[in-house]
Design an enzyme around this catalytic site. Structure first.
Site, short mmCIF file in Angstrom:
data_model
loop_
_atom_site.label_atom_id
_atom_site.label_comp_id
_atom_site.label_asym_id
_atom_site.label_seq_id
_atom_site.Cartn_x
_atom_site.Cartn_y
_atom_site.Cartn_z
N HIS A 63 34.07 10.04 45.03
CA HIS A 63 34.22 10.61 43.69
C HIS A 63 35.68 11.01 43.51
O HIS A 63 36.36 11.38 44.47
CB HIS A 63 33.35 11.86 43.55
CG HIS A 63 31.89 11.58 43.49
ND1 HIS A 63 31.00 12.46 42.93
CD2 HIS A 63 31.15 10.54 43.93
CE1 HIS A 63 29.77 11.98 43.03
NE2 HIS A 63 29.84 10.80 43.63
N GLU A 65 37.01 13.68 42.42
CA GLU A 65 37.31 15.03 42.90
C GLU A 65 37.47 15.07 44.41
O GLU A 65 38.39 15.73 44.92
CB GLU A 65 36.18 16.00 42.49
CG GLU A 65 35.93 16.09 41.00
CD GLU A 65 34.88 15.11 40.49
OE1 GLU A 65 34.28 15.40 39.45
OE2 GLU A 65 34.65 14.06 41.13
N CYS A 93 29.68 17.32 40.39
CA CYS A 93 28.30 17.28 40.91
C CYS A 93 28.18 18.29 42.06
O CYS A 93 29.18 18.89 42.47
CB CYS A 93 28.01 15.86 41.41
SG CYS A 93 28.92 15.43 42.92
N CYS A 96 30.71 17.61 45.00
CA CYS A 96 32.11 17.94 44.70
C CYS A 96 32.30 19.44 44.51
O CYS A 96 33.31 20.00 44.95
CB CYS A 96 32.56 17.17 43.46
SG CYS A 96 32.59 15.38 43.72
#
Length: 161
Positions: A63, A65, A93, A96
């Site tokens: 991801h 992040e 999410c 993260c």
């Protein structure tokens, strides 16, 4: 905003950082990833910028992040990042958000809320759970329309195929 707008040592505020995160988000489209971008800022200075690479790397943890946090840790030479503000186009999410807490990030700035998987106020609120060892200040809604439009267009195109 472009890299040319960032001279050596130029400071970046939340809005300018989100502009860079949106540029990163658009870069994810080149390899079929969901357009999410993230940048890490320490002391007003950009230290990392990434976009989703799950499709590109075949990695469910890639991801934007997570990648931006990893790069920030390398750039700063440590895993604790209390001086960092992470700016991302989509509400993080649970994975993260957990990484933000684990890294002791001071602030999170995000664009679009994520009612289906958001863990920073929408579905869960991991960043402000007093039972955890750290709380992250959350600033939602920065350039939310631009962030949401990018995601809406991406998924609309996918549905039309």
């Amino acid at each position: 905003m472009t890299d040319a707008d960032l001279g050596a040592g130029a400071t970046v505020d939340d809005d300018a950082a989100m502009a860079l995160a949106l540029i990163e988000a658009r870069a994810a489209l080149a390899h079929g990833d969901v357009p999410v971008g993230a940048v890490a800022v320490a002391g007003g200075i950009l230290v990392s910028r990434r976009h989703n690479e799950r499709q590109l790397q075949g990695d469910p943890t890639a991801h934007a992040e997570m990648l931006a946090l990893r790069d920030a840790a390398v750039a700063l030479g440590r895993w604790r990042l209390p001086e960092v503000t992470l700016v991302t186009t989509l509400e993080p999410c649970p994975m993260c958000a957990g990484a933000l807490v684990a890294a002791r990030v001071s602030r999170l700035v995000f664009g679009a809320a994520d009612p289906k998987a958001g863990a920073c106020g929408s579905l869960y609120n991991l960043c402000a759970d007093p039972r955890l060892n750290h709380e992250v200040e959350v600033v939602p809604g920065v350039r939310s329309e631009s962030s949401a439009r990018l995601l809406d267009d991406f998924f609309a195109e996918r549905r039309c195929r």
